[in-house]
Enzyme design. Structure first.
Site, short mmCIF file in Angstrom:
data_model
loop_
_atom_site.label_atom_id
_atom_site.label_comp_id
_atom_site.label_asym_id
_atom_site.label_seq_id
_atom_site.Cartn_x
_atom_site.Cartn_y
_atom_site.Cartn_z
CD GLU A 129 -7.54 -0.31 2.53
OE1 GLU A 129 -8.63 -0.06 3.07
OE2 GLU A 129 -6.45 -0.28 3.14
CB THR A 180 -0.49 1.69 8.70
OG1 THR A 180 -1.70 0.94 8.96
CG2 THR A 180 -0.81 2.98 7.97
CB THR A 181 3.42 -1.05 11.26
OG1 THR A 181 4.33 -0.16 10.60
CG2 THR A 181 4.17 -2.26 11.77
CB VAL A 192 -4.11 -1.25 9.59
CG1 VAL A 192 -5.41 -1.69 8.93
CG2 VAL A 192 -4.42 -0.36 10.79
CB CYS A 193 -2.50 -2.79 5.27
SG CYS A 193 -4.07 -1.95 4.99
CG ASP A 218 -1.99 -1.10 1.11
OD1 ASP A 218 -1.93 -1.92 0.18
OD2 ASP A 218 -2.86 -1.16 2.00
CE LYS A 242 -3.75 -4.22 0.87
NZ LYS A 242 -4.51 -3.50 1.90
#
Length: 237
Positions: A64, A151-152, A154-155, A16, A122
């Site tokens: 995303e 982000t670390t 979350v995704c 992302d 995604k």
């Protein structure tokens, strides 16, 4: 990093690094998130890409975003974006937020995919959810993932956790990831290493690049020996 890894069965997954998360006027910026830390990891992602390409790894880029009619965006996710002040699908300086085909959905120029590299669009946080990532990796017999991006918490974490459940060996490049809140970065990385590395291992960009350069510079017989060592380590005699 273990320089005995098999480059033909290892993939670099860049998560992302798109304008909606890294550029002014994108989704993260509109949601009031400091995008500075996310912009800062792009330089290390470039180094990883250069090393991975030179070593012949499969390179996968994810982004995303949702269909223009938002039919693939669950109502609770849409409501969370409203609560954050950046409704998915609303118009921003880079086009509609988190919508495929808009300027904000596209990659940051520095990490733009090269011809032949995989792009995984995604609708969720994890890169496996409702995507073709699993068959792409299976077709190449990929067993190990090197993960970076945002982000670390979350995704990156969502992708990493499912990858581990699917049996992949995972390395997260700590200084090539960034959290939406800097206070979450260290705890998110620390979670990876609990219970003997339950979600894999955390390495630095320098460590990963050095390992990949070692593969690139290895003579064919040295590379074969390293591959054999790696195979024995994980499959037994």
């Amino acid at each position: 990093m273990d320089t005995a890894l098999d480059p033909t069965r290892t993939a670099l997954v860049v998560i992302d690094l798109q304008r909606d998360f890294c550029s002014p006027g994108g989704y993260a910026d509109k949601a009031g998130i400091d995008i500075g830390p996310m912009q800062a990891v792009v330089a290390n992602a470039v180094r990883l890409l250069q090393a991975a390409r030179a070593a012949g790894l499969l390179v996968v880029h994810t982004r995303e975003g949702h269909l223009s009619d938002l039919s693939d965006c669950p109502a609770p996710k849409l409501q969370r974006s409203v609560d954050a002040g950046a409704p998915i699908g609303s118009l921003g300086p880079l086009g509609r937020l988190l919508v495929r085909g808009e300027q904000g959905h596209d990659f940051v120029d520095a990490v733009r995919p090269m011809a032949g590299e995989e792009v995984i669009d995604k609708p969720g946080y994890g890169a496996f959810h409702r995507t073709r990532l699993a068959p792409v990796l299976a077709a190449r017999d990929i067993e190990r993932l090197i993960v970076c991006g945002v982000t670390t918490e979350v995704c990156v974490h969502s992708t990493l956790r499912e990858a581990v459940d699917r049996g992949f060996l995972c390395t997260t490049v700590g200084d090539a990831t960034a959290a939406s809140n800097p206070a979450l970065q260290a705890p998110a990385l620390a979670m990876i290493g609990v219970e003997g590395g339950i979600f894999g291992r955390v390495c630095s960009t320098d460590e990963v690049v050095a390992s990949l350069q070692g593969l690139t510079n290895a003579a064919p017989d040295q590379l074969s020996a390293r591959v054999n060592t790696w195979v024995k380590a994980f499959t037994g005699p």
